[in-house]
Design a protein around this motif. Structure first.
Motif, PDB file in Angstrom:
ATOM      1  N   ASN B 275       0.862  -1.188   0.000  1.00 43.95           N
ATOM      2  CA  ASN B 275       0.000   0.000   0.000  1.00 43.95           C
ATOM      3  C   ASN B 275       0.900   1.241   0.000  1.00 43.95           C
ATOM      4  OD1 ASN B 275      -1.599   2.173   0.626  1.00 43.95           O
ATOM      5  ND2 ASN B 275      -2.576   1.224   2.409  1.00 43.95           N
ATOM      6  N   PRO B 276       0.864   2.036  -1.100  1.00 46.99           N
ATOM      7  CA  PRO B 276       1.821   3.148  -1.204  1.00 46.99           C
ATOM      8  C   PRO B 276       1.619   4.254  -0.163  1.00 46.99           C
ATOM      9  CG  PRO B 276       0.227   3.212  -3.012  1.00 46.99           C
ATOM     10  CD  PRO B 276      -0.022   1.935  -2.270  1.00 46.99           C
ATOM     11  N   LYS B 277       0.488   4.204   0.555  1.00 45.36           N
ATOM     12  CA  LYS B 277       0.271   5.226   1.596  1.00 45.36           C
ATOM     13  C   LYS B 277       0.933   4.826   2.915  1.00 45.36           C
ATOM     14  CE  LYS B 277      -3.987   7.415   0.139  1.00 45.36           C
ATOM     15  NZ  LYS B 277      -5.359   7.742   0.524  1.00 45.36           N
ATOM     16  N   PRO B 325      10.193   7.621   4.964  1.00 46.40           N
ATOM     17  CA  PRO B 325       8.730   7.645   5.078  1.00 46.40           C
ATOM     18  C   PRO B 325       8.235   7.454   6.514  1.00 46.40           C
ATOM     19  CG  PRO B 325       9.410   6.284   3.233  1.00 46.40           C
ATOM     20  CD  PRO B 325      10.656   6.624   3.987  1.00 46.40           C
ATOM     21  N   PRO B 361       6.846  12.200  -0.774  1.00 48.65           N
ATOM     22  CA  PRO B 361       5.697  12.820  -1.427  1.00 48.65           C
ATOM     23  C   PRO B 361       5.975  14.273  -1.800  1.00 48.65           C
ATOM     24  CG  PRO B 361       5.353  12.736   0.931  1.00 48.65           C
ATOM     25  CD  PRO B 361       6.663  12.048   0.675  1.00 48.65           C
ATOM     26  N   ARG B 398       9.777   4.395  -4.326  1.00 49.39           N
ATOM     27  CA  ARG B 398       8.324   4.558  -4.550  1.00 49.39           C
ATOM     28  C   ARG B 398       8.061   5.993  -5.033  1.00 49.39           C
ATOM     29  NH1 ARG B 398       4.872   2.074   0.391  1.00 49.39           N
ATOM     30  NH2 ARG B 398       5.539   4.054   1.255  1.00 49.39           N
ATOM     31  N   LYS B 399       7.647   6.875  -4.112  1.00 55.51           N
ATOM     32  CA  LYS B 399       7.233   8.209  -4.567  1.00 55.51           C
ATOM     33  C   LYS B 399       8.420   9.144  -4.838  1.00 55.51           C
ATOM     34  CE  LYS B 399       2.839   8.450  -2.092  1.00 55.51           C
ATOM     35  NZ  LYS B 399       2.803   7.054  -1.633  1.00 55.51           N
ATOM     36  N   TYR B 401       8.139  13.199  -6.031  1.00 51.78           N
ATOM     37  CA  TYR B 401       7.205  14.231  -6.503  1.00 51.78           C
ATOM     38  C   TYR B 401       7.811  15.634  -6.453  1.00 51.78           C
ATOM     39  CZ  TYR B 401       3.107  11.231  -6.945  1.00 51.78           C
ATOM     40  OH  TYR B 401       2.211  10.284  -7.371  1.00 51.78           O
TER      41      TYR B 401
END
Lengths: 73, 507
Positions: B275-277, B325, B361, B398-399, B401
């Motif tokens: 789950n990327p969150k 993260p 993020p 993963r992220k 941004y």
């Protein structure tokens, strides 16, 4: 007895509250998840303690530095 | 007097100097569990390798001649793991290790010699500040500042500091100028002592609050690590030096690799939530990629949304930079920018290749960050990254941004950018894009909302990024370690250009 106020490092929405008032928590456990910046950011217990008070509710919009809970250790 | 008698007298004097400020003062320290200035030197250096410089120096004030053995600062050279290192050890039992005309000359000699010889310098910090009454009045002050290179830090050789007691004046200055700082709990680092403050500003303050371990590990970030004993501090100083070359014209020493280093990488998939969150601890990823038990954390408790760690990869020193993260979802704040900037400057200065692990993020945005000069901090970080001339490899886990995509080495800001299949890259989320451009939120129930959203939703996958050559490869996460080892073999330029060697140590 030491009381520690835990504030939110980020603005966001309270996604999950993992414990109840008076629960005992261990250092490193996730206390609350705050949805912010595409993530569910955990608020982590800084040490073994008891949750004395929780000031926020699920789905509540919170600002940076808003008090979340008080820990007793 | 015969030769023998002269030598005997010298031995007697030498012995007396080694008694420092006297047995009473030393006993008090021992009882409190603190090593004295000479014990610290003995413990730090390989047995029998220390030779002292300026042992017979005393205060230039003739009345203090017998009260100032070595004038309160013990200096010299020795070996650590058979490599030469220079040391300055403050002796608090002699006039509070206060700075004087003579011991300033000793420090200057050691610093200049170490730079000339290409040797690291260690500082065992514990000092009360300028010596009084020597410094008092216009005549006293006229003796100060005679070395106009005293506070220039050019990162030609590594500097390592321990805060092992009260550190005001000299020890505070040299600590903040160092590449690595370890602090023993109960020590204090500040410009002036609480005693000075109490009269100068009528402010009564607890030393811990003024400059204790919590302040410097969590708020200022001056202390990289916090320990409970002198022994632990010295062991960390030795360990830190083991990752570094002796000077900026050498490459870091290479070590042997344990077999287990090769096996553990397979666990990497279980650490990253699908789950990327959901979050995870980037330090665990570094532990799996790096050689076993070689990760050495810098600024451990400061700005935790960023991770900066020295480690070894196939026996060679590398600097890992990561967003983490686990803290704030990996959204970096101005302090995290400072933490990474100083690590980039440090690695570049000592020829240490950089590996950037990306899962962020974006930068943490908000009023608090702006008050802390977020745009300036982000640009400092970017400038340092672009000035780096050591090999840089960026891995998007993963992220990645927004502007943080560039700061974390995206585009041409690394020599190589690679990604895991779980990578997602864009400017902002599609929902946010619709809000900015079309002024609509999902809650507005606008009939066109889905159309707007569709127009903002682009493929943000690793594959799309690879297809447009935004990255050079997509790899199985379990191959990360071997890929990085191979890539560094290819990219290694040995000695960097050191464009940031005089970047400030605190900014």
């Amino acid at each position: 007895m030491k009381k520690t106020l835990i504030k939110s490092d980020v603005a966001g929405i309270v996604a999950e509250i993992c414990f109840n008032k008076s629960d005992f928590v261990k250092e490193g456990e996730n206390l609350i998840f705050i949805e912010s910046m595409k993530m569910e950011i955990p608020v982590i217990a800084p040490f073994d303690s008891e949750i004395e008070e929780i000031y926020v509710k699920k789905d509540e919009v919170i600002s940076q530095n808003q008090p979340l809970l008080t820990l007793k250790s | 007097m015969t030769h023998k008698n002269k030598i005997k007298d010298l031995e007697k004097l030498s012995f007396k100097i080694e008694e420092m400020g006297g047995s009473e003062k030393l006993k008090v320290r021992k009882k409190a569990g603190y090593l004295n200035a000479r014990e610290r030197i003995d413990l730090f250096f390989d047995k029998g390798t220390f030779f002292e410089i300026g042992k017979f120096v005393t205060s230039s004030n003739i009345h203090d001649k017998d009260k100032t053995p070595a004038d309160g600062k013990i200096t010299g050279f020795g070996k650590v793991s058979n490599r030469r290192v220079a040391a300055i050890s403050n002796d608090l039992t002699v006039k509070g290790a206060s700075s004087s005309e003579m011991n300033t000359k000793k420090i200057s000699f050691i610093k200049k010699s170490a730079e000339k010889l290409g040797l690291p310098i260690v500082f065992f910090g514990e000092s009360s500040g300028a010596r009084m009454p020597d410094i008092m009045g216009a005549k006293g002050m006229s003796q100060a500042g005679q070395d106009n290179t005293q506070y220039i830090r050019t990162r030609k050789v590594p500097w390592v500091s321990a805060i092992l007691g009260p550190c005001y004046g000299s020890s505070a200055w040299y600590s903040v100028l160092s590449d690595f700082v370890v602090m023993r709990r109960g020590s204090v680092l500040a410009v002036s002592s609480p005693k000075v403050l109490s009269l100068a500003t009528n402010e009564t303050i607890d030393p811990e609050e003024l400059g204790g371990w919590e302040m410097h590990s969590q708020i200022t970030g001056i202390a990289d690590r916090v320990v409970d004993t002198d022994h632990e501090a010295i062991s960390l100083m030795q360990s830190f030096l083991s990752y570094l070359p002796s000077n900026n014209n050498e490459i870091p020493p290479q070590k042997k690799v344990t077999e287990d280093s090769l096996k553990k990488i397979d666990e990497i998939l279980s650490i990253i939530p699908e789950n990327p969150k959901r979050t995870y601890d980037m330090r665990e990823v570094i532990n799996l990629i790096a050689d076993e038990d070689t990760a050495f954390t810098m600024k451990h408790d400061f700005a935790k949304s960023a991770v900066t760690e020295l480690a070894r990869l196939n026996g060679k020193t590398v600097g890992f930079i990561g967003s983490n993260p686990k803290f704030n979802g990996g959204a970096m704040d101005p302090n995290a920018c400072d933490k990474i900037t100083s690590f980039l400057v440090f690695c570049d200065s000592f020829n240490i290749p950089i590996i950037i692990l990306v899962d962020t993020p974006g930068f943490l945005i908000g009023v608090e960050g702006e008050k802390q000069k977020a745009p300036g901090k982000i640009m400092n970080f970017m400038t340092a990254l672009q000035l780096c001339s050591v090999p840089k490899i960026s891995v998007i886990l993963r992220k990645s941004y927004g502007q943080a995509y560039l700061n974390m080495g995206g585009g041409s800001n690394s020599d190589l950018v690679i990604a895991w299949p779980s990578a997602e890259v864009s400017f902002i989320s599609p929902e946010l894009g619709v809000w900015v451009v079309n002024n609509k939120k999902i809650q507005d129930n606008d009939p066109n909302y889905n159309n707007y959203l569709k127009k903002m939703t682009y493929d943000n996958s690793a594959l799309e990024l690879a297809r447009s050559f935004g990255i050079q490869d997509i790899i199985d996460p379990r191959n990360t370690r071997q890929y990085l080892i191979n890539a560094l073999e290819t990219l290694d330029k040995k000695i960097a250009k050191h464009n940031m060697s005089n970047w400030p140590t605190t900014f």
